[in-house]
Design a protein around this motif. Structure first.
Motif, short mmCIF file in Angstrom:
data_model
loop_
_atom_site.label_atom_id
_atom_site.label_comp_id
_atom_site.label_asym_id
_atom_site.label_seq_id
_atom_site.Cartn_x
_atom_site.Cartn_y
_atom_site.Cartn_z
N LEU A 1 0.85 -1.19 0.00
CA LEU A 1 0.00 0.00 0.00
C LEU A 1 0.89 1.23 0.00
CD1 LEU A 1 -2.40 -1.17 2.87
CD2 LEU A 1 -2.79 -1.42 0.42
N THR A 2 0.60 2.17 -0.91
CA THR A 2 1.41 3.38 -1.04
C THR A 2 0.50 4.59 -1.15
OG1 THR A 2 3.14 2.15 -2.21
CG2 THR A 2 3.17 4.55 -2.43
N GLN A 3 0.86 5.67 -0.47
CA GLN A 3 0.12 6.92 -0.58
C GLN A 3 1.00 7.97 -1.25
OE1 GLN A 3 -0.99 9.76 2.83
NE2 GLN A 3 -2.91 8.69 2.42
N PHE A 4 0.45 8.63 -2.27
CA PHE A 4 1.15 9.71 -2.96
C PHE A 4 0.71 11.04 -2.36
CE2 PHE A 4 1.81 6.26 -5.81
CZ PHE A 4 2.97 6.55 -6.51
N GLU A 5 1.64 11.73 -1.73
CA GLU A 5 1.32 12.99 -1.07
C GLU A 5 0.99 14.08 -2.09
OE1 GLU A 5 4.44 14.10 1.54
OE2 GLU A 5 4.28 12.30 2.79
N GLY A 6 0.02 14.91 -1.74
CA GLY A 6 -0.35 16.04 -2.58
C GLY A 6 -1.12 15.68 -3.83
N CYS A 7 -1.58 14.43 -3.94
CA CYS A 7 -2.32 13.98 -5.13
C CYS A 7 -3.77 13.69 -4.76
CB CYS A 7 -1.68 12.73 -5.72
SG CYS A 7 -0.06 13.02 -6.46
N GLY A 8 -4.65 13.84 -5.75
CA GLY A 8 -6.05 13.50 -5.58
C GLY A 8 -6.39 12.22 -6.32
N HIS A 9 -7.62 12.13 -6.78
CA HIS A 9 -8.07 10.93 -7.48
C HIS A 9 -7.47 10.83 -8.88
CE1 HIS A 9 -10.88 7.55 -7.60
NE2 HIS A 9 -11.17 7.87 -8.84
N ASP A 10 -7.00 11.97 -9.42
CA ASP A 10 -6.46 11.98 -10.78
C ASP A 10 -4.98 11.56 -10.79
OD1 ASP A 10 -5.48 14.24 -9.53
OD2 ASP A 10 -5.79 15.57 -11.24
#
Length: 293
Positions: free
Chosen positions: A253-262
């Motif tokens: 599982l990875t989260q991209f900071e500063g990004c939304g659904h796009d």
């Protein structure tokens, strides 16, 4: 199923030994939405990249009927989802080379479903929940009342609802998602009843596709946007606990900071690096310059 075929855009010359990456876009888009990501992957991998238009989107016609003659069709799926899964499984099976699946949003939910039926080596999902609409067994999703209101709004006023959806896609992101969706939507006035029905059924499929109780024995890599307005942040914590630790033994599982659904539109270089870092060495050439994983 009739002789219907999916529109597929192939990137990279076909080779005898190269693996395939089958890419599935999200609702409201077509394969063009994944081209920025595909270009990054093309420049830095040995994969054959296959960008697919889902039935009723882009250049793929709406499904003619439910998955007639198909085997292992999940009875819980609606007509569009059953037909789409059957078409995608057939596309995957037509070539014996190793296959990886990459799906954005709805495409990610389809990829998780296909991983239980088709022979694949691994799955990558972008901004995709295991169940899009909150249910008693999976509350970590979009509020059910909001989801059903959105479905009803699209059935009544598709153009207006699509504009609202584009704003949610781009919320917290770069704005590229809303621009791409508005450009795509401007070419579709939904005068074709079959196409409108396909889009509506695909929207309803977001709630029909449920991977919360589905064992998957291949690696599953899931990426999320920190500021996603459609998939709540708490999903990552829920996916990091049982039963997924038993059902999906190989997962990340990875989260991209500063990004939304796009995510694939806003950060194609970062997403490509993330994918490449999780592929076998023989699928990679060079890491995209300056991209972080």
């Amino acid at each position: 199923m009739s002789a219907q075929a999916l529109h597929v855009q192939y990137l990279q010359p076909q080779s005898v030994d190269g693996a395939r990456l089958v890419c599935l876009h999200g609702w409201g888009f077509d394969h063009q939405s994944l081209r920025p990501l595909a270009r990054e992957l093309q420049a830095n991998s040995a994969l054959q990249i296959e960008l697919i238009d889902l039935p009723g989107f882009g250049l793929s016609p709406p499904p003619v009927c439910a998955a007639e003659g198909a085997t292992n069709v999940d009875a819980s799926l609606n007509e569009w989802a059953a037909a789409t899964v059957a078409l995608l499984a057939r596309h995957i099976a037509q070539d014996a080379r190793p296959v990886y699946l990459l799906g954005w949003s709805l495409g990610g939910q389809l990829a998780l479903h296909l991983a239980r039926q088709a022979r694949v080596e691994g799955v990558f999902t972008l901004a995709a929940n295991v169940q899009f609409c909150a249910q008693p067994h999976w509350p970590d999703a979009m509020d059910a009342a909001h989801y059903h209101a959105f479905v009803s709004g699209f059935a009544d006023k598709p153009a207006i609802t699509l504009k609202r959806f584009s704003q949610l896609v781009a919320a917290g992101g770069s704005g590229l998602g809303v621009k791409a969706l508005r450009e795509y939507a401007s070419a579709h006035n939904f005068d074709n009843p079959a196409q409108l029905r396909a889009w509506l059924q695909a929207l309803q499929a977001l709630a029909a596709l449920d991977a919360t109780a589905a064992p998957i024995d291949v690696p599953v890599h899931m990426a999320f946007g920190e500021l996603d307005a459609l998939v709540p942040n708490r999903v990552m914590a829920a996916l990091d606990c049982a039963p997924f630790s038993q059902q999906w033994p190989a997962r990340s599982l990875t989260q991209f900071e500063g990004c939304g659904h796009d995510l694939p539109l806003a950060a194609p270089g970062q997403v490509a690096a993330w994918v490449l870092a999780r592929l076998p060495q023989n699928c990679r050439t060079l890491q995209p310059a300056g991209a972080s994983v």
